[in-house]
Design a protein around this motif. Structure first.
Motif, PDB file in Angstrom:
ATOM      1  N   THR A 192      -6.959 -73.823  30.480  1.00  0.00           N
ATOM      2  CA  THR A 192      -7.164 -72.494  29.911  1.00  0.00           C
ATOM      3  C   THR A 192      -6.104 -71.550  30.458  1.00  0.00           C
ATOM      4  O   THR A 192      -5.519 -71.803  31.527  1.00  0.00           O
ATOM      5  CB  THR A 192      -8.547 -71.930  30.241  1.00  0.00           C
ATOM      6  OG1 THR A 192      -8.688 -71.814  31.661  1.00  0.00           O
ATOM      7  CG2 THR A 192      -9.668 -72.793  29.683  1.00  0.00           C
ATOM      8  N   ILE A 193      -5.891 -70.467  29.736  1.00  0.00           N
ATOM      9  CA  ILE A 193      -4.953 -69.451  30.185  1.00  0.00           C
ATOM     10  C   ILE A 193      -5.452 -68.095  29.714  1.00  0.00           C
ATOM     11  O   ILE A 193      -5.850 -67.935  28.553  1.00  0.00           O
ATOM     12  CB  ILE A 193      -3.518 -69.736  29.689  1.00  0.00           C
ATOM     13  CG1 ILE A 193      -2.526 -68.741  30.289  1.00  0.00           C
ATOM     14  CG2 ILE A 193      -3.448 -69.780  28.172  1.00  0.00           C
ATOM     15  CD1 ILE A 193      -1.067 -69.163  30.104  1.00  0.00           C
ATOM     16  N   THR A 194      -5.459 -67.126  30.617  1.00  0.00           N
ATOM     17  CA  THR A 194      -5.901 -65.782  30.269  1.00  0.00           C
ATOM     18  C   THR A 194      -4.768 -65.011  29.602  1.00  0.00           C
ATOM     19  O   THR A 194      -3.593 -65.414  29.645  1.00  0.00           O
ATOM     20  CB  THR A 194      -6.350 -65.024  31.522  1.00  0.00           C
ATOM     21  OG1 THR A 194      -5.197 -64.746  32.335  1.00  0.00           O
ATOM     22  CG2 THR A 194      -7.364 -65.819  32.328  1.00  0.00           C
TER      23      THR A 194
ATOM     24  N   GLY B 130      -2.036 -64.427  31.844  1.00  0.00           N
ATOM     25  CA  GLY B 130      -1.188 -65.541  32.234  1.00  0.00           C
ATOM     26  C   GLY B 130      -1.747 -66.457  33.308  1.00  0.00           C
ATOM     27  O   GLY B 130      -1.063 -67.383  33.758  1.00  0.00           O
ATOM     28  N   ARG B 131      -2.974 -66.219  33.733  1.00  0.00           N
ATOM     29  CA  ARG B 131      -3.565 -67.088  34.746  1.00  0.00           C
ATOM     30  C   ARG B 131      -4.050 -68.369  34.081  1.00  0.00           C
ATOM     31  O   ARG B 131      -4.784 -68.332  33.115  1.00  0.00           O
ATOM     32  CB  ARG B 131      -4.714 -66.390  35.444  1.00  0.00           C
ATOM     33  CG  ARG B 131      -5.382 -67.208  36.532  1.00  0.00           C
ATOM     34  CD  ARG B 131      -6.407 -66.390  37.278  1.00  0.00           C
ATOM     35  NE  ARG B 131      -5.809 -65.252  37.956  1.00  0.00           N
ATOM     36  CZ  ARG B 131      -6.498 -64.357  38.661  1.00  0.00           C
ATOM     37  NH1 ARG B 131      -7.809 -64.490  38.770  1.00  0.00           N
ATOM     38  NH2 ARG B 131      -5.895 -63.346  39.234  1.00  0.00           N
ATOM     39  N   SER B 132      -3.658 -69.515  34.641  1.00  0.00           N
ATOM     40  CA  SER B 132      -4.000 -70.803  34.041  1.00  0.00           C
ATOM     41  C   SER B 132      -4.895 -71.633  34.945  1.00  0.00           C
ATOM     42  O   SER B 132      -4.958 -71.422  36.157  1.00  0.00           O
ATOM     43  CB  SER B 132      -2.719 -71.583  33.709  1.00  0.00           C
ATOM     44  OG  SER B 132      -1.969 -71.811  34.880  1.00  0.00           O
TER      45      SER B 132
ATOM     46  N   TYR C 105      -6.474 -75.900  35.142  1.00  0.00           N
ATOM     47  CA  TYR C 105      -6.360 -77.246  34.591  1.00  0.00           C
ATOM     48  C   TYR C 105      -7.453 -78.153  35.144  1.00  0.00           C
ATOM     49  O   TYR C 105      -7.862 -78.015  36.303  1.00  0.00           O
ATOM     50  CB  TYR C 105      -5.008 -77.879  34.961  1.00  0.00           C
ATOM     51  CG  TYR C 105      -3.799 -77.164  34.428  1.00  0.00           C
ATOM     52  CD1 TYR C 105      -3.204 -76.143  35.167  1.00  0.00           C
ATOM     53  CD2 TYR C 105      -3.245 -77.509  33.210  1.00  0.00           C
ATOM     54  CE1 TYR C 105      -2.077 -75.482  34.689  1.00  0.00           C
ATOM     55  CE2 TYR C 105      -2.120 -76.862  32.718  1.00  0.00           C
ATOM     56  CZ  TYR C 105      -1.543 -75.851  33.467  1.00  0.00           C
ATOM     57  OH  TYR C 105      -0.428 -75.208  32.993  1.00  0.00           O
TER      58      TYR C 105
ATOM     59  N   SER D 272       0.717 -72.664  28.058  1.00  0.00           N
ATOM     60  CA  SER D 272       1.447 -71.401  28.021  1.00  0.00           C
ATOM     61  C   SER D 272       1.011 -70.629  26.777  1.00  0.00           C
ATOM     62  O   SER D 272       0.317 -71.176  25.924  1.00  0.00           O
ATOM     63  CB  SER D 272       2.958 -71.641  28.003  1.00  0.00           C
ATOM     64  OG  SER D 272       3.344 -72.380  26.849  1.00  0.00           O
ATOM     65  N   ARG D 273       1.408 -69.385  26.708  1.00  0.00           N
ATOM     66  CA  ARG D 273       1.030 -68.591  25.551  1.00  0.00           C
ATOM     67  C   ARG D 273       2.064 -67.530  25.243  1.00  0.00           C
ATOM     68  O   ARG D 273       2.811 -67.108  26.129  1.00  0.00           O
ATOM     69  CB  ARG D 273      -0.349 -67.951  25.747  1.00  0.00           C
ATOM     70  CG  ARG D 273      -0.451 -66.966  26.890  1.00  0.00           C
ATOM     71  CD  ARG D 273      -1.906 -66.526  27.081  1.00  0.00           C
ATOM     72  NE  ARG D 273      -2.352 -65.693  25.970  1.00  0.00           N
ATOM     73  CZ  ARG D 273      -3.633 -65.415  25.716  1.00  0.00           C
ATOM     74  NH1 ARG D 273      -4.588 -65.904  26.479  1.00  0.00           N
ATOM     75  NH2 ARG D 273      -3.946 -64.640  24.695  1.00  0.00           N
TER      76      ARG D 273
END
Length: 115
Positions: free
Chosen positions: A50-52, A55-57, A59, A70-71
């Protein structure tokens, strides 16, 4: 409502790479979490990454060091770069968009890794 369109699945040999994309459209709240989940035959759906929107990911342990999420907030799109793929990564991969306590799912894209 939010609509999600996934792309990028396919068949790849073990050790290969694939890149998944998921584009969100509709009522997009700027503070959100996007992520990838997968479901293998006979198994429950599990979180992959997930990624907020900040930018916090995050796994699952089994993909750390191999997958990168990434986004692009301007495009409301999330990506999953999958390297060093293993047969056990074979599953239907689903994109999820979460905001304001609502969750939306994509239709799923098949990833098959041959040994």
């Amino acid at each position: 409502q939010v609509q999600l369109v996934e792309s990028g699945g396919g068949l790849v040999q073990a050790g290969g790479s694939l890149r998944l994309s998921c584009a969100a459209s509709g009522s997009i709240f700027s503070l959100n979490v996007m992520g990838w989940y997968r479901q293998a035959p006979g198994k429950q759906r599990e979180l992959v990454a997930t990624i907020t929107s900040g930018g916090r990911s995050n796994y699952v342990d089994s993909v750390k060091g191999r997958f990168t999420i990434s986004r692009d907030n301007a495009k409301n799109t999330v990506y999953l770069q999958m390297n060093s793929l293993k047969p056990e990564d074979t599953a239907v991969y689903y994109c999820r968009f979460s905001a304001l306590m609502d969750n939306y799912w994509g239709q799923g894209t098949q990833v098959t890794v041959s040994s």
